[in-house]
Scaffold this active site. Structure first.
Site, mmCIF file in Angstrom:
data_model
loop_
_atom_site.group_PDB
_atom_site.id
_atom_site.type_symbol
_atom_site.label_atom_id
_atom_site.label_comp_id
_atom_site.label_asym_id
_atom_site.label_seq_id
_atom_site.Cartn_x
_atom_site.Cartn_y
_atom_site.Cartn_z
ATOM 1 N N ARG A 1 4.830 -12.746 9.742
ATOM 2 C CA ARG A 1 5.499 -11.464 9.513
ATOM 3 C C ARG A 1 6.924 -11.526 10.005
ATOM 4 O O ARG A 1 7.227 -12.256 10.941
ATOM 5 C CB ARG A 1 4.831 -10.348 10.336
ATOM 6 N N LYS B 1 4.092 0.709 9.337
ATOM 7 C CA LYS B 1 4.253 2.003 8.673
ATOM 8 C C LYS B 1 3.595 3.110 9.476
ATOM 9 O O LYS B 1 4.093 4.229 9.503
ATOM 10 C CB LYS B 1 3.648 1.939 7.269
ATOM 11 N N GLU C 1 0.875 -1.166 0.000
ATOM 12 C CA GLU C 1 0.000 0.000 0.000
ATOM 13 C C GLU C 1 0.919 1.224 0.000
ATOM 14 O O GLU C 1 1.806 1.315 0.847
ATOM 15 C CB GLU C 1 -0.882 -0.007 1.257
#
Ligand code: ATP
Ligand code: MG
Ligand code: MG
Length: 555
Positions: free
Chosen positions: A260, A270, A33
């Site tokens: 992850r 982020k 994203e």
């Protein structure tokens, strides 16, 4: 028979190949994203997806998952592309989820016609209240059984901007009593009257992640859509949405999950990294303390060190935390082989060789890299007055102090054996000059008997007359806690290390560094690996410490 050395995702792929999937059908994607810079966690996903592409000679798309106009920017798109290229990977195509807005809309219309989606006029709070709990079924929306005609008309109005934000949503009609909460009539579209970084003002409604992701995979014919574990529960919905559009001829994408990448002593979201930037805890996304790719690059990490780290840390099925020391190990190992050795003094004190002729200077020979035969040699100027490290001298010290002390000898690296005789101090008692004599015949490499003499210590130095002034930035961990965002009651920012950056305004480096460029890496002998920061100019050299020579944290 499937080989053991394959990671579990490769095993899944191999199984699919044995079950009839063609090699030529394999296709992967990396779907960031564009709402921030890539970090070392993304590098795991990049190395995984592009690595599979290389291994199976399959295309890998770079797909920007840009369904949220509020947070997305072109700056991030550009930075993401730069970082992936820098890591050494090539994508097949650059694509954007926003390219599929029309197709997604058309499919949504079809779902409405088939009675599988409806417009809900309730507020998000009302909808949330009806969701129920994992052990208790939810309640149907009063708008759930609208006619297809009415839904189509309302959805069209939503699209045309006739309604205010928050007044209507389009929901999939699935099952309000599903044991998977995500299946309880999830929202597919919301009204957002914001300009999108690519589609501008065209759309007043935007599709949600779950509705977009799988359909984008389908449009691109991605064979394996690899995502992180928190999407495991989404898989059922991913499949349900695919059922709505699947033509029973094309390849049907599969979502599979992996853990992850978490790294100790840092945060990896982020959103949190953005806070550090916006609230001034660091000097931007590429601050060398940041776990971003751009921060690591500025710090002196190489693409290979990050790829090697990603490979070694591996792909796991379960949540885990990778030790920061493993990342540091990989850059240290690489720089040990590649970085030229030079001398730099960070905390200088003046040393005078009283029996060395005033005004004399000589060029001494130094090896550039003992780990690399091809690295060659250079010359380093030597003179009567030098800087050495304050820490390398004590007036008195016990036998374990192998550096310079009064009445004892050390070797100056690449130069002579010296003996300390006396000191000059200022009014506070701080040593300002160390007076020594040198053994004239002890020059390194001269082959003389005196040059072979063994002394306990060797220290580095820089000739005062010839040395260049430099700013040196020393970095420490950004957080004092191993897992700063794992504390329920405390904000991760409470664990910021107040000493994560120490600036040495006036260090001295040997003159061979006069012509360096940003990004060049060196070993400052006995001190660590340093690289040239982009802040460096012809007038002022600036170095970052990439990593110390040894893991000072190891016990
Ligand atoms: P963040 O929480 O940092 O914003 P994200 O998952 O929202 O991460 P995306 O831009 O959506 O960020 O991520 C792009 C791809 O990278 C996704 O496939 C995602 O699963 C993967 N990814 C993101 N963070 C990690 C991580 N820490 N380890 C492994 N893969 C990750
Ligand atoms: Mg995401
Ligand atoms: Mg995110």
């Amino acid at each position: 028979e499937i080989k053991k050395s394959l990671n579990f995702l490769e095993q899944i792929i191999e199984e699919d190949l044995t079950k009839g999937m063609k090699r030529s059908q394999l296709k992967f994607r990396f779907p960031p994203e564009p709402n921030g810079y890539l970090h070392i966690g993304h590098a795991a996903s990049i190395c995984l997806n592009f690595g599979l592409g290389i291994k199976y000679d399959a295309p890998v798309n770079l797909r920007f998952d840009d369904t949220n106009p509020e947070k997305e920017e072109q700056e991030y798109v550009d930075a993401i592309k730069k970082d992936i290229k820098w890591l050494g990977f090539e994508w097949a195509e650059v694509l954007f989820s926003s390219d599929y807005f029309q197709q997604l809309y058309d499919w949504a219309v079809k779902m409405i016609e088939q009675g599988n989606a409806y417009v809900d006029d309730q507020t998000s709070e009302e909808i949330a209240e009806q969701k129920g709990t994992p052990t208790q079924a939810g309640t149907n929306s009063p708008f759930r059984d609208r006619s297809a005609e009415e839904n189509l008309a309302l959805f069209e109005k939503m699209k045309n901007g006739d309604f205010e934000e928050g007044t209507h949503v389009l929901r999939a009609k699935i099952d309000m009593s599903s044991s998977n909460m995500l299946m309880r009539d999830p929202v597919m579209y919301r009204i957002l009257k914001r300009a999108h970084h690519r589609t501008g003002e065209k759309w007043k409604i935007y599709p949600m992640y779950d509705w977009t992701h799988g359909e984008s995979d389908y449009i691109e014919q991605i064979s394996h859509s690899l995502c992180t574990l928190e999407f495991k529960h989404h898989r059922e919905l991913y499949d349900w949405f695919l059922d709505q559009v699947y033509d029973h001829k094309s390849l049907r994408p599969k979502q599979r999950e992996f853990a992850r990448r978490n790294l100790s002593y840092t945060v990896m979201s982020k959103r949190k990294l953005l806070q550090l930037v916006e609230e001034g805890y660091v000097n931007g996304w590429d601050d060398p303390r940041m776990p971003t790719i751009s921060g690591l690059r500025r710090r002196g990490y190489t693409p290979k060190s990050i790829r090697d780290f990603s490979e070694k840390a591996g792909i796991a099925k379960r949540e885990n935390v990778t030790d920061l020391a493993l990342l540091e190990f990989h850059i240290r190992t690489e720089l040990n082989k590649t970085a030229p050795r030079v001398m730099a003094v960070l905390n200088p004190v003046k040393l005078v060789i009283t029996n060395y002729p005033e005004g004399k200077e000589e060029m001494l020979t130094a090896e550039n890299n003992p780990e690399d035969e091809d690295a060659g040699i250079r010359t380093v100027p030597f003179s009567r007055e030098l800087y050495i490290e304050q820490e390398d001298f004590r007036e008195e010290a016990n036998k374990k102090f192998f550096r310079l002390k009064l009445g004892k000898e050390v070797r100056l690296k690449n130069a002579y054996i010296i003996k300390a005789n006396s000191v000059i101090k200022d009014e506070n008692g701080t040593v300002t000059e160390i007076h020594c004599t040198y053994d004239v015949d002890s020059k390194s490499g001269s082959g003389s008997e005196a040059s072979m003499r063994k002394v306990k210590g060797t220290i580095h130095w820089v000739s005062i007359q010839h040395g260049l002034e430099a700013e040196v930035r020393l970095y420490d961990r950004l957080f004092t806690d191993e897992a700063p965002d794992s504390h329920k009651e405390k904000d991760f920012k409470e664990f910021i290390n107040p000493d994560s950056l120490k600036i040495i305004e006036k260090a001295y480096v040997e003159p061979s560094l006069a012509t360096v460029s940003a990004g060049d890496s060196f070993q400052f002998q006995r001190l660590g690996y340093f690289n040239v920061d982009p802040d460096s100019t012809n007038d002022k050299l600036v170095f970052n410490r990439t990593v110390a020579l040894r893991d000072s944290w190891a016990k």
